[in-house]
Design a protein around this motif. Structure first.
Motif, PDB file in Angstrom:
ATOM      1  N   ALA A 109      -5.666 -53.957  57.206  1.00  0.00           N
ATOM      2  CA  ALA A 109      -4.560 -54.898  57.369  1.00  0.00           C
ATOM      3  C   ALA A 109      -5.034 -56.220  57.983  1.00  0.00           C
ATOM      4  CB  ALA A 109      -3.452 -54.286  58.223  1.00  0.00           C
ATOM      5  N   HIS A 110      -5.812 -56.150  59.056  1.00  0.00           N
ATOM      6  CA  HIS A 110      -6.289 -57.380  59.696  1.00  0.00           C
ATOM      7  C   HIS A 110      -7.324 -58.089  58.833  1.00  0.00           C
ATOM      8  CE1 HIS A 110      -4.756 -55.586  63.619  1.00  0.00           C
ATOM      9  NE2 HIS A 110      -4.007 -56.644  63.343  1.00  0.00           N
ATOM     10  N   ASP A 139       2.191 -62.827  65.929  1.00  0.00           N
ATOM     11  CA  ASP A 139       1.480 -61.734  66.575  1.00  0.00           C
ATOM     12  C   ASP A 139       1.445 -62.006  68.072  1.00  0.00           C
ATOM     13  OD1 ASP A 139      -0.133 -59.558  67.153  1.00  0.00           O
ATOM     14  OD2 ASP A 139      -1.594 -59.976  65.595  1.00  0.00           O
ATOM     15  N   ASP A 174      -6.773 -63.501  53.367  1.00  0.00           N
ATOM     16  CA  ASP A 174      -5.704 -64.220  52.655  1.00  0.00           C
ATOM     17  C   ASP A 174      -5.506 -65.618  53.234  1.00  0.00           C
ATOM     18  OD1 ASP A 174      -5.348 -62.010  51.055  1.00  0.00           O
ATOM     19  OD2 ASP A 174      -3.496 -61.351  52.036  1.00  0.00           O
ATOM     20  N   ALA A 175      -5.505 -65.737  54.565  1.00  0.00           N
ATOM     21  CA  ALA A 175      -5.328 -67.038  55.201  1.00  0.00           C
ATOM     22  C   ALA A 175      -6.494 -67.969  54.876  1.00  0.00           C
ATOM     23  CB  ALA A 175      -5.177 -66.870  56.712  1.00  0.00           C
ATOM     24  N   GLU A 179      -7.432 -58.107  55.573  1.00  0.00           N
ATOM     25  CA  GLU A 179      -6.701 -58.769  54.491  1.00  0.00           C
ATOM     26  C   GLU A 179      -5.928 -59.977  55.012  1.00  0.00           C
ATOM     27  OE1 GLU A 179      -4.383 -55.760  52.506  1.00  0.00           O
ATOM     28  OE2 GLU A 179      -6.135 -55.027  51.409  1.00  0.00           O
ATOM     29  N   GLN A 180      -5.339 -59.872  56.180  1.00  0.00           N
ATOM     30  CA  GLN A 180      -4.615 -60.993  56.788  1.00  0.00           C
ATOM     31  C   GLN A 180      -5.536 -62.204  56.930  1.00  0.00           C
ATOM     32  OE1 GLN A 180      -3.229 -59.867  60.698  1.00  0.00           O
ATOM     33  NE2 GLN A 180      -1.128 -60.415  60.229  1.00  0.00           N
TER      34      GLN A 180
END
Length: 103
Positions: free
Chosen positions: A84-85, A7, A91-92, A87-88
């Motif tokens: 989206a952010h 990013d 998940d991390a 979930e990003q």
């Protein structure tokens, strides 16, 4: 092992008589790892001598834990529809939690 920056990162250092700012984007690379006392982070932008730049940062575990807690408190500032952010990040963090439990 360094990886491409997925990013963007912006870094600013402010001293009484100097100010440095740098951006690391897709053409840059990063490395993050845990060591005996914390996390080491390196951001590198390759290129000619006048374009190259790097930032090396080490955060001890206590500071990193404090940063993660502050992020948790401020998550309300992330728009609820920014799936989206969200979930990003989730998940991390799930991946880090699993790694901490199984090591």
């Amino acid at each position: 092992m360094s990886r491409p920056v997925p990013d963007k990162a912006e870094v600013a250092l402010e001293y009484p008589d100097k100010f440095y700012v740098g951006t690391f984007e897709h053409s840059s690379r990063f490395e993050a790892r845990l060591d005996g006392s914390g996390v080491a982070l390196v951001l590198q932008h390759p290129g000619a001598a006048d374009e190259r730049k790097s930032v090396h940062l080490h955060l001890n575990f206590g500071l990193l834990a404090g940063i993660l807690r502050e992020l948790a408190v401020s998550v309300a500032a992330l728009p609820k529809d920014d799936i989206a952010h969200r979930e990003q990040l989730a998940d991390a963090l799930d991946e880090l939690r699993r790694a901490l439990r199984t090591s």
